[in-house]
Design an enzyme around this catalytic site. Structure first.
Site, PDB file in Angstrom:
ATOM      1  N   LYS A  13       3.480  -7.202  -4.729  1.00 23.33           N
ATOM      2  CA  LYS A  13       4.683  -6.677  -4.070  1.00 23.33           C
ATOM      3  C   LYS A  13       5.048  -5.284  -4.604  1.00 23.33           C
ATOM      4  O   LYS A  13       5.286  -4.358  -3.838  1.00 23.33           O
ATOM      5  CB  LYS A  13       5.875  -7.638  -4.267  1.00 23.33           C
ATOM      6  CG  LYS A  13       5.627  -9.039  -3.726  1.00 23.33           C
ATOM      7  CD  LYS A  13       6.841  -9.939  -3.898  1.00 23.33           C
ATOM      8  CE  LYS A  13       7.211 -10.215  -5.336  1.00 23.33           C
ATOM      9  NZ  LYS A  13       6.174 -10.948  -6.107  1.00 23.33           N
ATOM     10  N   ARG A  87      14.967 -15.028  -3.934  1.00 25.76           N
ATOM     11  CA  ARG A  87      13.974 -15.941  -4.487  1.00 25.76           C
ATOM     12  C   ARG A  87      14.420 -17.389  -4.387  1.00 25.76           C
ATOM     13  O   ARG A  87      13.697 -18.280  -4.833  1.00 25.76           O
ATOM     14  CB  ARG A  87      13.776 -15.608  -5.951  1.00 25.76           C
ATOM     15  CG  ARG A  87      12.367 -15.088  -6.315  1.00 25.76           C
ATOM     16  CD  ARG A  87      12.449 -14.620  -7.729  1.00 25.76           C
ATOM     17  NE  ARG A  87      11.256 -14.449  -8.444  1.00 25.76           N
ATOM     18  CZ  ARG A  87      10.784 -13.259  -8.806  1.00 25.76           C
ATOM     19  NH1 ARG A  87      11.331 -12.155  -8.367  1.00 25.76           N
ATOM     20  NH2 ARG A  87       9.742 -13.193  -9.591  1.00 25.76           N
ATOM     21  N   ARG A 126      -2.346  -7.506 -15.692  1.00 22.44           N
ATOM     22  CA  ARG A 126      -1.391  -6.430 -15.369  1.00 22.44           C
ATOM     23  C   ARG A 126      -0.974  -5.684 -16.644  1.00 22.44           C
ATOM     24  O   ARG A 126      -0.714  -6.295 -17.671  1.00 22.44           O
ATOM     25  CB  ARG A 126      -0.144  -7.026 -14.706  1.00 22.44           C
ATOM     26  CG  ARG A 126       0.990  -6.025 -14.527  1.00 22.44           C
ATOM     27  CD  ARG A 126       2.006  -6.455 -13.499  1.00 22.44           C
ATOM     28  NE  ARG A 126       2.582  -7.765 -13.740  1.00 22.44           N
ATOM     29  CZ  ARG A 126       3.320  -8.422 -12.855  1.00 22.44           C
ATOM     30  NH1 ARG A 126       3.551  -7.899 -11.674  1.00 22.44           N
ATOM     31  NH2 ARG A 126       3.796  -9.612 -13.154  1.00 22.44           N
ATOM     32  N   ARG A 159       3.529  -7.151 -20.062  1.00 22.55           N
ATOM     33  CA  ARG A 159       4.849  -7.781 -20.023  1.00 22.55           C
ATOM     34  C   ARG A 159       4.817  -9.095 -20.805  1.00 22.55           C
ATOM     35  O   ARG A 159       3.838  -9.834 -20.709  1.00 22.55           O
ATOM     36  CB  ARG A 159       5.242  -8.062 -18.559  1.00 22.55           C
ATOM     37  CG  ARG A 159       5.892  -6.890 -17.872  1.00 22.55           C
ATOM     38  CD  ARG A 159       6.081  -7.082 -16.389  1.00 22.55           C
ATOM     39  NE  ARG A 159       6.642  -8.368 -15.994  1.00 22.55           N
ATOM     40  CZ  ARG A 159       6.879  -8.719 -14.730  1.00 22.55           C
ATOM     41  NH1 ARG A 159       6.601  -7.881 -13.745  1.00 22.55           N
ATOM     42  NH2 ARG A 159       7.368  -9.887 -14.434  1.00 22.55           N
ATOM     43  N   ARG A 170       6.079 -19.752 -13.948  1.00 23.28           N
ATOM     44  CA  ARG A 170       6.551 -18.869 -12.876  1.00 23.28           C
ATOM     45  C   ARG A 170       5.987 -19.333 -11.531  1.00 23.28           C
ATOM     46  O   ARG A 170       6.687 -19.322 -10.521  1.00 23.28           O
ATOM     47  CB  ARG A 170       6.154 -17.418 -13.174  1.00 23.28           C
ATOM     48  CG  ARG A 170       6.953 -16.856 -14.343  1.00 23.28           C
ATOM     49  CD  ARG A 170       6.361 -15.589 -14.892  1.00 23.28           C
ATOM     50  NE  ARG A 170       6.453 -14.479 -13.970  1.00 23.28           N
ATOM     51  CZ  ARG A 170       5.766 -13.353 -14.103  1.00 23.28           C
ATOM     52  NH1 ARG A 170       4.941 -13.201 -15.115  1.00 23.28           N
ATOM     53  NH2 ARG A 170       5.891 -12.400 -13.221  1.00 23.28           N
TER      54      ARG A 170
HETATM   55  P1  ADP Z   1       4.143  -8.388  -8.018  1.00 24.40           P
HETATM   56  O1  ADP Z   1       5.076  -7.188  -7.910  1.00 24.40           O
HETATM   57  O2  ADP Z   1       4.035  -9.143  -6.737  1.00 24.40           O
HETATM   58  O3  ADP Z   1       4.465  -9.264  -9.187  1.00 24.40           O
HETATM   59  P2  ADP Z   1       2.142  -6.361  -8.785  1.00 24.40           P
HETATM   60  O4  ADP Z   1       2.242  -5.367  -7.691  1.00 24.40           O
HETATM   61  O5  ADP Z   1       2.751  -6.008 -10.097  1.00 24.40           O
HETATM   62  O6  ADP Z   1       2.680  -7.814  -8.274  1.00 24.40           O
HETATM   63  O7  ADP Z   1       0.583  -6.707  -8.966  1.00 24.40           O
HETATM   64  C1  ADP Z   1       0.153  -7.622  -9.955  1.00 24.40           C
HETATM   65  C2  ADP Z   1      -1.129  -7.087 -10.602  1.00 24.40           C
HETATM   66  O8  ADP Z   1      -2.194  -7.142  -9.663  1.00 24.40           O
HETATM   67  C3  ADP Z   1      -1.043  -5.651 -11.078  1.00 24.40           C
HETATM   68  O9  ADP Z   1      -1.785  -5.532 -12.262  1.00 24.40           O
HETATM   69  C4  ADP Z   1      -1.670  -4.835  -9.926  1.00 24.40           C
HETATM   70  O10 ADP Z   1      -2.285  -3.656 -10.426  1.00 24.40           O
HETATM   71  C5  ADP Z   1      -2.708  -5.817  -9.396  1.00 24.40           C
HETATM   72  N1  ADP Z   1      -2.858  -5.797  -7.929  1.00 24.40           N
HETATM   73  C6  ADP Z   1      -1.880  -5.624  -7.004  1.00 24.40           C
HETATM   74  N2  ADP Z   1      -2.384  -5.743  -5.759  1.00 24.40           N
HETATM   75  C7  ADP Z   1      -3.712  -5.999  -5.900  1.00 24.40           C
HETATM   76  C8  ADP Z   1      -4.784  -6.237  -4.964  1.00 24.40           C
HETATM   77  N3  ADP Z   1      -4.574  -6.263  -3.646  1.00 24.40           N
HETATM   78  N4  ADP Z   1      -6.007  -6.482  -5.471  1.00 24.40           N
HETATM   79  C9  ADP Z   1      -6.220  -6.515  -6.802  1.00 24.40           C
HETATM   80  N5  ADP Z   1      -5.268  -6.307  -7.731  1.00 24.40           N
HETATM   81  C10 ADP Z   1      -4.011  -6.048  -7.285  1.00 24.40           C
HETATM   82  P1  AMP Z   2       9.365 -10.102 -11.371  1.00 23.40           P
HETATM   83  O1  AMP Z   2       9.357  -8.744 -11.980  1.00 23.40           O
HETATM   84  O2  AMP Z   2       9.731 -10.111  -9.926  1.00 23.40           O
HETATM   85  O3  AMP Z   2       8.098 -10.866 -11.658  1.00 23.40           O
HETATM   86  O4  AMP Z   2      10.556 -10.903 -12.109  1.00 23.40           O
HETATM   87  C1  AMP Z   2      10.536 -11.122 -13.499  1.00 23.40           C
HETATM   88  C2  AMP Z   2      11.541 -12.213 -13.848  1.00 23.40           C
HETATM   89  O5  AMP Z   2      12.883 -11.763 -13.541  1.00 23.40           O
HETATM   90  C3  AMP Z   2      11.392 -13.541 -13.087  1.00 23.40           C
HETATM   91  O6  AMP Z   2      10.433 -14.400 -13.678  1.00 23.40           O
HETATM   92  C4  AMP Z   2      12.824 -14.109 -13.211  1.00 23.40           C
HETATM   93  O7  AMP Z   2      13.085 -14.633 -14.507  1.00 23.40           O
HETATM   94  C5  AMP Z   2      13.679 -12.841 -13.054  1.00 23.40           C
HETATM   95  N1  AMP Z   2      14.005 -12.572 -11.624  1.00 23.40           N
HETATM   96  C6  AMP Z   2      13.592 -11.526 -10.881  1.00 23.40           C
HETATM   97  N2  AMP Z   2      14.089 -11.607  -9.644  1.00 23.40           N
HETATM   98  C7  AMP Z   2      14.835 -12.728  -9.591  1.00 23.40           C
HETATM   99  C8  AMP Z   2      15.581 -13.371  -8.582  1.00 23.40           C
HETATM  100  N3  AMP Z   2      15.675 -12.870  -7.322  1.00 23.40           N
HETATM  101  N4  AMP Z   2      16.196 -14.542  -8.882  1.00 23.40           N
HETATM  102  C9  AMP Z   2      16.132 -15.058 -10.112  1.00 23.40           C
HETATM  103  N5  AMP Z   2      15.432 -14.520 -11.119  1.00 23.40           N
HETATM  104  C10 AMP Z   2      14.787 -13.353 -10.873  1.00 23.40           C
END
Ligand code: ADP
Ligand code: AMP
Length: 217
Positions: A13, A87, A126, A159, A170
């Protein structure tokens, strides 16, 4: 244009939102990023959110809804793309009410669909820049120099909630609490599914095709 981007943690995302922002100029509103900023600034909200985030649990709805309403209100009219919010069904309902009360609505809900095994590999690989927030992957989306941010040369970090153990929680919470949000939006309008198992550029192409059609309609 107001867009909700749904998908499991690690679905991509944040990665796609940055590309959407570059092309369409919408504001990227990531609840996770906002919470991490609150933690870094050691605000009351940041302190309250800490233990939930570290264990992979969701932060309570009332805190999140207020935080995101504030962020949306500050957003300029070009529109926004929500990442990580809503969420829970309750958050989705509250978002709908709050937009309704100011005569606004969500224009599109997009769901990035990814298999669990892929999600686990994406999350554990990541790495992010603690300074500018850029996100990389140790295998899929590498920085130019290993371990260093392309934008500002800062050392990349993992992270604390991106470990395999926390990822399991998660994902479980995603299934229980967030997947029903997809059905909620399907029942209250429509959701556009995208196969996000594909590589990042292919996913971007699919998203741009969808958004181009929306913007010109
Ligand atoms: P989210 O915001 O949904 O938690 P991220 O955008 O941070 O996900 O992506 C999670 C990890 O996967 C990151 O390390 C990113 O670089 C990698 N990633 C994102 N999209 C792709 C894809 N389509 N193919 C392979 N790796 C990806
Ligand atoms: P993310 O960066 O989206 O993976 O979120 C990291 C963490 O933040 C999650 O595992 C939750 O603990 C918290 N969080 C983010 N967005 C929300 C949401 N909309 N509702 C509740 N917790 C959230």
């Amino acid at each position: 244009m107001r867009i909700v981007l749904l998908g499991a943690p690690g679905a991509g995302k944040g990665t796609q939102c940055k590309r959407i922002v570059e092309k369409y100029g919408f504001q990227h509103l990531s609840s996770g990023d906002i919470l991490r900023q609150e933690r870094a600034a050691e605000t009351d909200l940041g302190k309250k959110a800490q233990s939930y985030m570290d264990s992979g649990a969701l932060v309570p709805d009332e805190l999140i809804v207020e935080m995101m309403a504030g962020a949306i209100n500050k957003t300029p009219s070009a529109g926004f793309v929500l990442d990580g919010f809503p969420r829970t069904i309750n958050q989705a309902a509250e978002l709908g009410k709050s937009l309704d009360s100011s005569g606004k609505k969500i224009d599109a809900v997009v769901n990035l669909q990814v298999d669990d095994e892929i999600v686990a590999l994406r999350i554990t690989g990541r790495r992010s820049c603690p300074k500018c927030g850029a996100v990389y992957h140790i295998k899929n989306l590498k920085p130019k120099v290993e371990g260093v941010c392309d934008n500002d040369g800062t050392g990349l970090v993992q992270r604390p909630d991106d470990t395999l153990e926390v990822v399991k929680n998660r994902l479980e919470n995603y299934r229980k609490q967030t997947e029903p949000v997809v059905c909620y939006y399907k029942n209250n309008g429509s959701v556009q599914d995208i196969d996000a198992n594909k590589d990042a550029d292919e996913v971007t192409a699919l998203l741009f095709e969808m958004l181009d059609a929306l913007v010109s309609s």
